[in-house]
Design a protein around this motif. Structure first.
Motif, mmCIF file in Angstrom:
data_model
loop_
_atom_site.group_PDB
_atom_site.id
_atom_site.type_symbol
_atom_site.label_atom_id
_atom_site.label_comp_id
_atom_site.label_asym_id
_atom_site.label_seq_id
_atom_site.Cartn_x
_atom_site.Cartn_y
_atom_site.Cartn_z
ATOM 1 N N ALA A 60 14.311 -36.854 4.915
ATOM 2 C CA ALA A 60 13.152 -37.554 5.477
ATOM 3 C C ALA A 60 12.898 -37.168 6.928
ATOM 4 C CB ALA A 60 13.352 -39.063 5.371
ATOM 5 N N ASP A 61 13.969 -36.961 7.698
ATOM 6 C CA ASP A 61 13.833 -36.641 9.123
ATOM 7 C C ASP A 61 15.026 -35.805 9.549
ATOM 8 O OD1 ASP A 61 13.348 -36.520 11.815
ATOM 9 O OD2 ASP A 61 12.901 -38.643 12.051
ATOM 10 N N THR A 62 14.933 -34.500 9.312
ATOM 11 C CA THR A 62 16.056 -33.594 9.604
ATOM 12 C C THR A 62 16.449 -33.645 11.066
ATOM 13 O OG1 THR A 62 15.288 -32.127 7.836
ATOM 14 C CG2 THR A 62 16.842 -31.209 9.424
ATOM 15 N N ALA A 63 15.475 -33.664 11.959
ATOM 16 C CA ALA A 63 15.765 -33.667 13.393
ATOM 17 C C ALA A 63 16.555 -34.904 13.792
ATOM 18 C CB ALA A 63 14.476 -33.581 14.194
ATOM 19 N N ALA A 64 16.220 -36.054 13.201
ATOM 20 C CA ALA A 64 16.934 -37.291 13.527
ATOM 21 C C ALA A 64 18.387 -37.207 13.092
ATOM 22 C CB ALA A 64 16.254 -38.484 12.861
ATOM 23 N N ARG A 65 18.617 -36.597 11.946
ATOM 24 C CA ARG A 65 19.994 -36.476 11.466
ATOM 25 C C ARG A 65 20.815 -35.584 12.390
ATOM 26 N NH1 ARG A 65 24.072 -33.100 8.319
ATOM 27 N NH2 ARG A 65 25.379 -34.728 7.455
ATOM 28 N N VAL A 66 20.217 -34.473 12.813
ATOM 29 C CA VAL A 66 20.903 -33.559 13.728
ATOM 30 C C VAL A 66 21.177 -34.253 15.056
ATOM 31 C CG1 VAL A 66 20.658 -31.416 15.030
ATOM 32 C CG2 VAL A 66 19.977 -31.497 12.614
ATOM 33 N N GLY A 192 15.291 -23.708 3.346
ATOM 34 C CA GLY A 192 14.026 -23.474 2.661
ATOM 35 C C GLY A 192 12.969 -22.852 3.538
ATOM 36 N N TYR A 193 13.039 -23.138 4.845
ATOM 37 C CA TYR A 193 12.010 -22.602 5.736
ATOM 38 C C TYR A 193 12.095 -21.093 5.895
ATOM 39 C CZ TYR A 193 15.692 -22.517 9.307
ATOM 40 O OH TYR A 193 16.850 -22.273 10.002
ATOM 41 N N VAL A 194 13.205 -20.487 5.468
ATOM 42 C CA VAL A 194 13.330 -19.032 5.562
ATOM 43 C C VAL A 194 12.203 -18.364 4.781
ATOM 44 C CG1 VAL A 194 14.727 -17.064 4.825
ATOM 45 C CG2 VAL A 194 15.796 -18.972 6.036
ATOM 46 N N THR A 195 11.850 -18.934 3.625
ATOM 47 C CA THR A 195 10.780 -18.358 2.811
ATOM 48 C C THR A 195 9.480 -19.159 2.906
ATOM 49 O OG1 THR A 195 11.642 -19.573 0.888
ATOM 50 C CG2 THR A 195 12.364 -17.294 1.173
ATOM 51 N N LYS A 196 9.560 -20.452 3.200
ATOM 52 C CA LYS A 196 8.363 -21.303 3.187
ATOM 53 C C LYS A 196 7.773 -21.545 4.568
ATOM 54 C CE LYS A 196 10.199 -23.851 -0.791
ATOM 55 N NZ LYS A 196 10.683 -25.166 -1.256
ATOM 56 N N GLY A 197 8.520 -21.221 5.618
ATOM 57 C CA GLY A 197 8.072 -21.551 6.966
ATOM 58 C C GLY A 197 8.627 -22.889 7.404
ATOM 59 N N PHE A 198 8.834 -23.025 8.689
ATOM 60 C CA PHE A 198 9.408 -24.253 9.251
ATOM 61 C C PHE A 198 8.318 -25.333 9.316
ATOM 62 C CE2 PHE A 198 13.384 -25.383 11.249
ATOM 63 C CZ PHE A 198 13.085 -26.553 11.939
ATOM 64 N N PRO A 199 8.631 -26.569 8.924
ATOM 65 C CA PRO A 199 7.628 -27.628 9.031
ATOM 66 C C PRO A 199 7.330 -27.959 10.492
ATOM 67 C CG PRO A 199 9.753 -28.554 8.422
ATOM 68 C CD PRO A 199 9.907 -27.059 8.364
ATOM 69 N N ARG A 200 6.126 -28.398 10.753
ATOM 70 C CA ARG A 200 5.742 -28.739 12.128
ATOM 71 C C ARG A 200 6.612 -29.874 12.648
ATOM 72 N NH1 ARG A 200 2.228 -32.545 14.264
ATOM 73 N NH2 ARG A 200 1.508 -33.101 12.169
ATOM 74 N N PRO A 201 7.325 -29.660 13.757
ATOM 75 C CA PRO A 201 8.164 -30.728 14.323
ATOM 76 C C PRO A 201 7.316 -31.898 14.809
ATOM 77 C CG PRO A 201 8.731 -28.577 15.250
ATOM 78 C CD PRO A 201 7.439 -28.401 14.509
ATOM 79 N N LYS A 202 7.902 -33.086 14.702
ATOM 80 C CA LYS A 202 7.209 -34.254 15.232
ATOM 81 C C LYS A 202 7.020 -34.092 16.740
ATOM 82 C CE LYS A 202 8.869 -37.548 11.757
ATOM 83 N NZ LYS A 202 9.619 -38.815 11.512
ATOM 84 N N GLY A 203 5.858 -34.492 17.222
ATOM 85 C CA GLY A 203 5.582 -34.381 18.646
ATOM 86 C C GLY A 203 4.885 -33.091 19.028
#
Length: 284
Positions: A60-66, A192-203
Protein backbone atom coordinates in the motif's frame (compact mmCIF):
# COMPACT_ATOMS: atom_id res chain seq x y z
CA UNK A 1 9.56 -21.96 18.74
CA UNK A 2 11.31 -18.61 19.13
CA UNK A 3 14.78 -18.90 20.61
CA UNK A 4 16.12 -15.81 22.35
CA UNK A 5 19.81 -15.43 23.06
CA UNK A 6 20.65 -15.23 26.73
CA UNK A 7 24.37 -14.57 26.68
CA UNK A 8 26.58 -11.65 25.74
CA UNK A 9 28.47 -11.83 22.46
CA UNK A 10 31.32 -14.34 22.84
CA UNK A 11 34.92 -13.77 21.82
CA UNK A 12 34.48 -15.09 18.27
CA UNK A 13 33.21 -11.66 17.12
CA UNK A 14 34.73 -8.22 16.66
CA UNK A 15 33.33 -4.98 18.10
CA UNK A 16 31.39 -2.32 16.26
CA UNK A 17 32.58 1.27 16.48
CA UNK A 18 34.45 4.04 14.67
CA UNK A 19 37.30 1.69 13.74
CA UNK A 20 35.05 -1.08 12.41
CA UNK A 21 34.57 -1.77 8.71
CA UNK A 22 30.82 -2.29 9.16
CA UNK A 23 30.57 1.30 10.45
CA UNK A 24 32.78 2.49 7.60
CA UNK A 25 30.60 1.01 4.86
CA UNK A 26 27.03 0.40 6.09
CA UNK A 27 26.06 4.06 6.42
CA UNK A 28 28.00 5.25 3.35
CA UNK A 29 25.66 7.15 1.03
CA UNK A 30 27.15 5.41 -2.00
CA UNK A 31 25.14 2.41 -0.80
CA UNK A 32 22.29 3.68 -3.01
CA UNK A 33 24.32 2.43 -5.96
CA UNK A 34 23.42 -1.18 -5.19
CA UNK A 35 19.69 -0.52 -5.47
CA UNK A 36 17.23 -2.49 -3.28
CA UNK A 37 19.38 -5.65 -3.27
CA UNK A 38 18.95 -6.64 0.41
CA UNK A 39 15.21 -5.93 0.55
CA UNK A 40 14.48 -7.96 -2.57
CA UNK A 41 16.68 -10.86 -1.47
CA UNK A 42 15.04 -10.91 1.96
CA UNK A 43 11.63 -11.34 0.35
CA UNK A 44 12.90 -14.22 -1.78
CA UNK A 45 12.86 -16.39 1.33
CA UNK A 46 9.29 -17.67 1.12
CA UNK A 47 8.54 -17.34 4.84
CA UNK A 48 9.83 -13.78 4.99
CA UNK A 49 8.09 -12.76 1.80
CA UNK A 50 4.83 -14.20 3.14
CA UNK A 51 5.20 -12.25 6.38
CA UNK A 52 5.56 -9.02 4.43
CA UNK A 53 2.59 -9.97 2.23
CA UNK A 54 0.38 -10.70 5.25
CA UNK A 55 1.44 -8.01 7.72
CA UNK A 56 3.23 -5.10 6.05
CA UNK A 57 2.12 -1.85 4.41
CA UNK A 58 4.75 -2.61 1.76
CA UNK A 59 2.19 -2.92 -1.04
CA UNK A 60 0.00 0.00 0.00
CA UNK A 61 2.84 2.42 0.83
CA UNK A 62 6.32 1.11 0.03
CA UNK A 63 8.04 4.34 1.06
CA UNK A 64 6.39 4.27 4.49
CA UNK A 65 7.58 0.73 5.09
CA UNK A 66 11.15 1.63 4.14
CA UNK A 67 11.05 4.78 6.27
CA UNK A 68 9.86 2.79 9.28
CA UNK A 69 12.32 -0.10 8.88
CA UNK A 70 15.63 1.61 8.16
CA UNK A 71 16.15 3.83 11.26
CA UNK A 72 16.01 1.09 13.94
CA UNK A 73 18.25 -1.22 11.89
CA UNK A 74 20.75 1.57 11.33
CA UNK A 75 20.71 2.43 15.02
CA UNK A 76 21.29 -1.21 15.94
CA UNK A 77 24.64 -0.76 14.20
CA UNK A 78 25.46 2.88 15.04
CA UNK A 79 23.69 3.22 18.39
CA UNK A 80 25.30 2.65 21.76
CA UNK A 81 25.76 -1.00 22.67
CA UNK A 82 23.37 -0.71 25.63
CA UNK A 83 20.72 1.33 23.80
CA UNK A 84 18.45 -1.67 23.22
CA UNK A 85 17.83 -0.73 19.59
CA UNK A 86 18.35 -4.30 18.42
CA UNK A 87 15.86 -5.83 20.83
CA UNK A 88 13.33 -3.17 19.81
CA UNK A 89 13.75 -4.30 16.20
CA UNK A 90 13.22 -7.88 17.31
CA UNK A 91 10.10 -6.98 19.26
CA UNK A 92 8.57 -5.25 16.22
CA UNK A 93 8.47 -8.72 14.68
CA UNK A 94 6.89 -10.71 17.53
CA UNK A 95 3.41 -10.70 16.00
CA UNK A 96 4.53 -11.37 12.43
CA UNK A 97 3.44 -14.97 12.13
CA UNK A 98 0.88 -16.95 10.18
CA UNK A 99 0.35 -19.72 7.67
CA UNK A 100 2.14 -20.43 4.44
CA UNK A 101 0.02 -21.39 1.41
CA UNK A 102 0.83 -25.07 2.10
CA UNK A 103 -0.41 -24.79 5.69
CA UNK A 104 2.99 -24.67 7.36
CA UNK A 105 3.38 -22.06 10.08
CA UNK A 106 5.86 -19.21 9.79
CA UNK A 107 7.22 -16.71 12.29
CA UNK A 108 9.50 -13.75 11.71
CA UNK A 109 11.36 -14.70 14.88
CA UNK A 110 12.17 -18.18 13.70
CA UNK A 111 15.99 -18.08 13.96
CA UNK A 112 16.51 -19.31 10.40
CA UNK A 113 14.15 -16.68 9.00
CA UNK A 114 15.54 -13.87 11.13
CA UNK A 115 19.13 -14.72 10.32
CA UNK A 116 18.41 -14.67 6.58
CA UNK A 117 17.16 -11.09 6.89
CA UNK A 118 20.36 -10.17 8.71
CA UNK A 119 22.52 -12.09 6.24
CA UNK A 120 21.23 -9.95 3.37
CA UNK A 121 22.48 -6.84 5.21
CA UNK A 122 25.87 -8.42 5.87
CA UNK A 123 26.16 -9.42 2.22
CA UNK A 124 25.01 -5.90 1.31
CA UNK A 125 28.03 -4.43 3.11
CA UNK A 126 30.40 -6.92 1.50
CA UNK A 127 28.96 -6.50 -2.00
CA UNK A 128 28.80 -2.72 -1.84
CA UNK A 129 32.34 -2.25 -0.58
CA UNK A 130 33.87 -4.78 -2.97
CA UNK A 131 31.93 -3.47 -5.98
CA UNK A 132 31.85 0.30 -5.51
CA UNK A 133 34.65 1.22 -3.08
CA UNK A 134 37.62 -1.17 -3.29
CA UNK A 135 38.36 -4.83 -3.83
CA UNK A 136 38.25 -6.31 -0.35
CA UNK A 137 41.00 -8.60 0.88
CA UNK A 138 40.15 -11.93 2.47
CA UNK A 139 41.13 -10.49 5.85
CA UNK A 140 38.77 -7.54 5.37
CA UNK A 141 35.89 -9.85 4.46
CA UNK A 142 36.58 -11.92 7.57
CA UNK A 143 36.70 -8.79 9.67
CA UNK A 144 33.38 -7.50 8.32
CA UNK A 145 31.77 -10.85 8.98
CA UNK A 146 33.05 -11.07 12.55
CA UNK A 147 31.83 -7.52 13.23
CA UNK A 148 28.46 -8.53 11.83
CA UNK A 149 28.21 -11.26 14.47
CA UNK A 150 28.25 -8.57 17.17
CA UNK A 151 25.59 -6.71 15.17
CA UNK A 152 23.36 -9.79 14.94
CA UNK A 153 23.63 -10.61 18.62
CA UNK A 154 22.27 -7.18 19.49
CA UNK A 155 18.86 -8.40 18.28
CA UNK A 156 18.67 -10.96 21.06
CA UNK A 157 17.60 -13.76 18.70
CA UNK A 158 19.23 -17.19 18.72
CA UNK A 159 22.48 -17.23 16.77
CA UNK A 160 22.15 -20.96 16.09
CA UNK A 161 22.01 -20.49 12.28
CA UNK A 162 24.96 -18.08 12.24
CA UNK A 163 28.10 -19.57 10.61
CA UNK A 164 31.30 -19.47 12.63
CA UNK A 165 33.41 -17.58 10.09
CA UNK A 166 33.35 -15.91 6.70
CA UNK A 167 34.04 -19.13 4.82
CA UNK A 168 31.02 -20.67 6.53
CA UNK A 169 28.96 -17.61 5.66
CA UNK A 170 29.94 -17.97 2.00
CA UNK A 171 28.77 -21.60 2.03
CA UNK A 172 25.52 -20.58 3.76
CA UNK A 173 24.92 -17.80 1.23
CA UNK A 174 25.57 -20.04 -1.78
CA UNK A 175 23.20 -22.72 -0.44
CA UNK A 176 20.45 -20.17 0.19
CA UNK A 177 20.81 -18.68 -3.29
CA UNK A 178 21.13 -22.00 -5.12
CA UNK A 179 18.57 -24.08 -3.22
CA UNK A 180 16.26 -22.06 -0.96
CA UNK A 181 15.22 -18.65 -2.31
CA UNK A 182 12.24 -18.38 -4.66
CA UNK A 183 10.52 -15.74 -6.78
CA UNK A 184 7.98 -14.89 -4.08
CA UNK A 185 5.26 -12.42 -5.15
CA UNK A 186 6.57 -9.89 -2.62
CA UNK A 187 10.00 -9.96 -4.23
CA UNK A 188 8.50 -9.73 -7.70
CA UNK A 189 6.50 -6.69 -6.63
CA UNK A 190 9.65 -5.09 -5.23
CA UNK A 191 11.35 -5.15 -8.64
CA UNK A 192 8.27 -4.67 -10.80
CA UNK A 193 9.28 -1.15 -11.73
CA UNK A 194 12.27 -2.54 -13.65
CA UNK A 195 9.88 -3.37 -16.50
CA UNK A 196 6.80 -1.28 -15.64
CA UNK A 197 8.40 1.97 -14.48
CA UNK A 198 8.54 3.40 -10.99
CA UNK A 199 5.22 4.71 -9.60
CA UNK A 200 5.02 8.44 -8.96
CA UNK A 201 6.19 9.08 -5.38
CA UNK A 202 3.81 10.84 -3.05
CA UNK A 203 4.56 14.55 -2.89
CA UNK A 204 5.84 14.71 -6.47
CA UNK A 205 3.48 16.44 -8.88
CA UNK A 206 2.32 14.58 -12.01
CA UNK A 207 3.99 17.17 -14.21
CA UNK A 208 7.32 16.93 -12.40
CA UNK A 209 7.17 13.14 -12.55
CA UNK A 210 6.49 13.19 -16.30
CA UNK A 211 9.65 15.24 -16.72
CA UNK A 212 11.85 13.21 -14.36
CA UNK A 213 10.65 9.62 -14.90
CA UNK A 214 12.11 9.15 -18.42
CA UNK A 215 15.57 9.55 -16.87
CA UNK A 216 14.90 8.13 -13.41
CA UNK A 217 13.25 4.86 -14.50
CA UNK A 218 16.06 3.50 -16.71
CA UNK A 219 18.70 4.48 -14.13
CA UNK A 220 16.72 2.79 -11.35
CA UNK A 221 16.25 -0.31 -13.50
CA UNK A 222 19.96 -0.43 -14.33
CA UNK A 223 21.06 -0.13 -10.68
CA UNK A 224 18.41 -2.54 -9.43
CA UNK A 225 19.00 -5.28 -11.98
CA UNK A 226 22.76 -4.87 -12.06
CA UNK A 227 22.85 -4.98 -8.29
CA UNK A 228 21.12 -8.36 -8.04
CA UNK A 229 22.96 -11.70 -7.96
CA UNK A 230 22.67 -13.56 -11.29
CA UNK A 231 20.61 -16.33 -9.67
CA UNK A 232 18.10 -13.80 -8.34
CA UNK A 233 17.91 -12.09 -11.73
CA UNK A 234 17.05 -15.41 -13.34
CA UNK A 235 14.40 -16.34 -10.78
CA UNK A 236 12.77 -12.91 -10.97
CA UNK A 237 13.07 -12.84 -14.78
CA UNK A 238 14.78 -9.46 -14.80
CA UNK A 239 16.01 -8.35 -18.24
CA UNK A 240 19.80 -8.37 -18.53
CA UNK A 241 22.52 -9.42 -20.92
CA UNK A 242 26.27 -9.32 -21.66
CA UNK A 243 26.19 -5.72 -22.90
CA UNK A 244 24.45 -4.46 -19.79
CA UNK A 245 26.76 -6.52 -17.61
CA UNK A 246 29.83 -4.92 -19.24
CA UNK A 247 28.31 -1.47 -18.75
CA UNK A 248 27.55 -2.23 -15.10
CA UNK A 249 31.07 -3.49 -14.41
CA UNK A 250 32.56 -0.42 -16.11
CA UNK A 251 30.28 1.82 -14.04
CA UNK A 252 31.40 0.08 -10.84
CA UNK A 253 35.06 0.32 -11.83
CA UNK A 254 34.76 4.10 -12.17
CA UNK A 255 33.42 4.34 -8.63
CA UNK A 256 36.24 2.11 -7.34
CA UNK A 257 38.90 4.18 -9.06
CA UNK A 258 41.46 6.07 -7.00
CA UNK A 259 40.48 9.54 -8.27
CA UNK A 260 36.82 9.05 -7.36
CA UNK A 261 37.71 7.66 -3.92
CA UNK A 262 40.15 10.51 -3.37
CA UNK A 263 37.43 13.07 -4.05
CA UNK A 264 34.81 11.19 -2.03
CA UNK A 265 37.04 10.87 1.02
CA UNK A 266 37.50 14.64 1.10
CA UNK A 267 33.82 15.50 1.01
CA UNK A 268 32.10 16.57 4.25
CA UNK A 269 30.82 13.84 6.55
CA UNK A 270 27.28 15.13 5.94
CA UNK A 271 27.64 14.23 2.26
CA UNK A 272 29.41 10.90 2.69
CA UNK A 273 27.31 9.36 5.46
CA UNK A 274 23.65 9.11 6.40
CA UNK A 275 22.42 10.78 9.59
CA UNK A 276 22.57 7.59 11.65
CA UNK A 277 26.24 7.03 10.85
CA UNK A 278 26.96 10.68 11.55
CA UNK A 279 25.41 10.33 15.02
CA UNK A 280 27.52 7.26 15.72
CA UNK A 281 30.78 8.82 14.60
CA UNK A 282 30.04 12.01 16.54
CA UNK A 283 29.50 9.96 19.69
CA UNK A 284 32.74 8.06 19.05
Amino acid sequence: MTELAQNDAPADALPLGPESLVWKYFGDNRMYLIGPRPAVLQNMLAELGQGVLDHSVFFADTAARVKRSIPPIMMTVYGAEDSGEGTRVRDFHRDIKGDMPDGQRYSALNPDTYFWAHATFVEQVLYFADTFVKRLTDDEKERIYRESKTWYRRYGVSDRPMPADYAGFQRYWDRMMDQIVVAHPTARYGVGYVTKGFPRPKGVSPLAWRLVSPVFNPVAAFLTTGGMPPRARDLLELPWGPGRERAYQAFAAVWRSKPVNWVWDRLPMTVRYNTFAQVGYARG
